[in-house]
Design an enzyme around this catalytic site. Structure first.
Site, short mmCIF file in Angstrom:
data_model
loop_
_atom_site.label_atom_id
_atom_site.label_comp_id
_atom_site.label_asym_id
_atom_site.label_seq_id
_atom_site.Cartn_x
_atom_site.Cartn_y
_atom_site.Cartn_z
CD GLU A 65 51.55 -3.31 -23.09
OE1 GLU A 65 51.18 -2.14 -23.18
OE2 GLU A 65 51.33 -4.03 -22.11
N GLY A 86 49.90 -0.52 -21.48
CA GLY A 86 49.38 -0.08 -22.76
C GLY A 86 47.87 -0.07 -22.83
N GLY A 125 45.69 -8.65 -23.63
CA GLY A 125 46.42 -8.32 -22.41
C GLY A 125 46.86 -9.57 -21.67
CB ILE A 126 49.07 -9.94 -18.77
CG1 ILE A 126 49.85 -11.11 -18.17
CG2 ILE A 126 48.50 -9.02 -17.69
CD1 ILE A 126 51.14 -10.66 -17.49
N GLY A 127 46.96 -12.40 -18.62
CA GLY A 127 46.01 -13.07 -17.74
C GLY A 127 45.30 -14.24 -18.40
N GLY A 128 44.53 -14.97 -17.59
CA GLY A 128 43.84 -16.15 -18.06
C GLY A 128 42.76 -15.85 -19.08
CG MET A 129 38.74 -13.05 -19.92
SD MET A 129 39.01 -11.95 -21.32
CE MET A 129 39.67 -10.51 -20.47
#
Length: 451
Positions: A249, A347, A224-228
């Protein structure tokens, strides 16, 4: 066939295209980091001539001219299928933008519904090839589903394309044929908007370490989106894991880094073997260059990439996403705090559900154990109950792994009191007793249940 004559016949100005928009029309803009600046500006110039024009965005990354022209939303009604940082910022400025609740894999089918059928579609495209096709770059999303003649949408909707010679041409089913196009606008060459990497926090790194302890060779990744999630990709690039796959996605820089490190081979996938499959990409300019004419990637319709029954055909699907909060029963919210919109389901449900139906798959929803407000007050992200109006992104009976910096717990199939104890074990120590007391008061936990 030679399509040059048809191209010349359909060539027009952005003003010509914008003049076809009528009162009450639905207009779809390009998704994510792709823009049609000339068409946007031309439509904005018509503010004084129009009424009740509904404009759909998906994850705004810039301020469109229509918003600048009508920040009060008096003429244009703004809708965003997935709130972004930009969208949230606009809302704070008082610009009325409303969310569209949806499961991403169903989004294309949603627009078969009569009241949601669009009248006008603005598309950014590459120059036409010798077969008459324009490529949509690294964003298929559900635009491809709208273009197809399923439900008659493609026959009734006007499609205007703005040609951008700098848009990367990406393999996949992300294209539109000149025969489906009503007008062509030759735009200025413009680089796609680069999205900077979000640096991981110390907490992100701890969360990533917990996920890495569950990782296996040949895992098919959805980041997914983001730093982690990006940090997980960085850790995998430096790890001994091999033959990782990509069915996702969103395609981000982490996948490019994994490929360059020799970790992303897609050899062990059960479908689309040897291909990294995604429905949109956002990241650095280097990423867009990597995707351009790369035969090892495919940008596919979201009705394919996010269909849980397609995803789950791959073994060891690992879905790694962030969330906002989880209640003590395991309900996950990733999109709102009460009625305040933050993001969207996107998603997350699609991949979390699919991972549970994948042989060896695991779905992770991740968050810091606490958050701090603007006044410095610290509260727990694992809570007895979510605020009234909060949208549930993954319901408790679907939730698999929940991860904080204090650990990862699999709550699938656990009873209520077992869920409480598992989630309390990864809550911040300062809030554990408070959650247990709330659970005891609710009658779903008692100290005698402890083993």
């Amino acid at each position: 066939m030679n399509y040059i004559k048809e191209y010349q016949n359909k060539l027009m100005t952005a003003d010509d295209a914008a003049r076809t928009v009528k009162n009450g029309d639905f207009v779809m803009y390009p998704h994510f980091a792709i823009k049609t600046p000339l068409l946007d500006e031309a439509l904005a110039m018509r503010k004084m001539e129009l009424e009740d024009v509904k404009i759909n965005f998906v994850t705004l990354t810039y301020m469109p001219e229509v918003i600048k022209a009508d920040p009060e939303g008096e003429v244009f009604i703004f809708r965003d299928g997935s709130f972004s940082a930009a969208t949230r910022g606009f809302c704070k400025m008082g610009i009325p933008i409303v969310a569209i609740p949806s499961l991403y894999h169903e989004a294309g089918r949603n627009y078969e519904i009569e009241q949601l059928k669009h009248d006008v579609l603005f598309l950014a495209v590459t120059p036409m090839d010798d077969k008459g096709y324009f490529n949509l770059g690294p964003s298929s999303s559900y635009i491809v589903d709208m273009i197809k003649e399923r439900g008659g949408i493609g026959r009734s909707m006007k499609i205007f394309v703005e040609v951008n010679a700098k848009l990367p041409r990406v393999p996949g089913d992300n294209h539109v044929h000149i025969s489906q196009v009503d007008g062509i606008i030759e735009g200025e060459p413009e680089d796609m908007m680069a999205i900077p990497k979000i640096p991981p926090t110390a907490v992100d790194k701890k969360i990533a370490e917990h996920i890495m302890s569950e990782m296996v060779d040949g895992a098919c990744l959805q980041l997914g989106i983001g730093g982690m999630p990006n940090y997980v990709g960085s850790m995998l690039a430096d790890s001994d894991f091999k033959d990782l796959g990509c069915h996702t996605e969103m395609f981000v820089d982490a996948y490019m880094d994994l490929y360059n490190a020799g970790k992303l081979t897609n050899k062990r996938k059960n479908i689309d073997v040897g291909k990294s499959v995604f429905t949109f990409a956002m990241g650095s300019r280097k990423l867009y260059e990597f995707l351009s004419n790369n035969l090892e990637v495919e940008c596919r319709s979201v009705s394919y990439t996010n269909n849980p029954f397609i995803i789950a055909q791959n073994h060891n699907v690992f879905s790694i996403c962030s969330c906002i909060a989880v209640d003590m029963m395991g309900n996950v919210s990733s999109e709102s705090v009460g009625y305040k919109q933050i993001s969207a389901t996107g998603g997350q449900w699609d991949y979390h559900y699919a991972s549970m139906h994948s042989n060896g798959g695991k779905g992770f929803v991740c968050m810091p154990s606490t958050k701090k407000d603007h006044k410095g007050n610290v509260t727990s992200n694992i809570v007895p109950s979510l605020p009234v109006g909060t949208q549930i992104s993954v319901a408790c009976n679907t939730t698999n792994y929940v991860v904080t910096e204090y650990g990862a717990v699999n709550i699938k199939g656990l009873s209520m009191w077992e869920r409480v104890e598992s989630l309390v074990s990864i809550a911040h120590p300062d809030f554990r007793e408070e959650i247990l007391q709330a659970a005891a008061k609710a009658g779903i936990w008692r100290r005698s249940n402890k083993r």
